[in-house]
Design a protein around this motif. Structure first.
Motif: not given
Ligand code: HEC
Ligand code: HEC
Length: 80
Positions: A2-7
Motif C-alpha cells: 500500500t502507498f502512504r501519502k509520504v511515499d
C-alpha cells in the motif's frame, strides 16, 4: 503493498529533481560551435579534427584548451 501519502510525496519530489537536472543547460550549449562549413562537415572522426587544430595546423587550439580528444562532447555542430 500500500502507498502512504509520504511515499507519493517522495516519488513526486524525486521526479522533480531528475527533471530539473535534465533541463539544466548543457555546457556544450555555451562552448564555441563547430562551424557549418565544408571543411568541418567533411570530418567524421574526431581524430581528424587534429589535422588542423594542432600547434602547427591552420587553427591551433588555445594554450588553455582542455587536452581531450572527444571534441564533439563539448563542441556541438551548428544545425542546418
Ligand atoms: C581542414 C581544417 C580543419 C579541420 C579538419 C577542422 N577544423 Fe575546426 N576550424 C578550422 C579553421 C580554419 C577554423 C577557424 C575559421 C572558421 O571559423 O572556419 C576552425 C574553427 C573551429 C572552431 C571555433 C569556431 C569559433 O566560433 O571560434 C571549433 C569549435 C572547431 N573548429 C572545431 C572543430 C572540430 C570539433 C573538428 C573535428 C570535427 C574540426 N574543427 C576540424 C579548420 C579545421
Ligand atoms: C572538455 C570540453 C572540451 C573538449 C573535449 C574540447 N573542447 Fe574545444 N573548447 C572548449 C571550450 C570551453 C572552448 C572555449 C575556450 C575559450 O574561449 O577560451 C573551446 C574552444 C575551442 C576552439 C576555439 C579556439 C579559438 O581559437 O577560439 C577550437 C578550434 C576548439 N575548441 C577545438 C576543439 C577540438 C578540435 C577538440 C578535440 C581535439 C576540442 N576542441 C575538444 C572545450 C572543449
Amino acid at each position: 503493498m500500500t502507498f502512504r501519502k509520504v511515499d507519493i510525496i517522495f516519488v513526486v519530489l524525486a521526479l522533480l529533481v531528475v527533471g530539473g537536472v535534465a533541463l539544466l543547460p548543457s555546457p556544450r550549449d555555451r562552448n564555441p560551435k563547430v562551424p557549418a562549413n565544408s571543411a568541418h562537415q567533411a570530418v567524421t572522426m574526431e581524430k581528424d579534427c587534429l589535422a588542423c587544430h594542432v600547434p602547427t595546423g591552420a587553427r591551433p587550439l588555445p594554450v588553455q584548451h582542455p587536452k581531450r580528444q572527444d571534441c564533439l562532447h563539448c563542441h556541438a555542430r551548428v544545425q542546418g
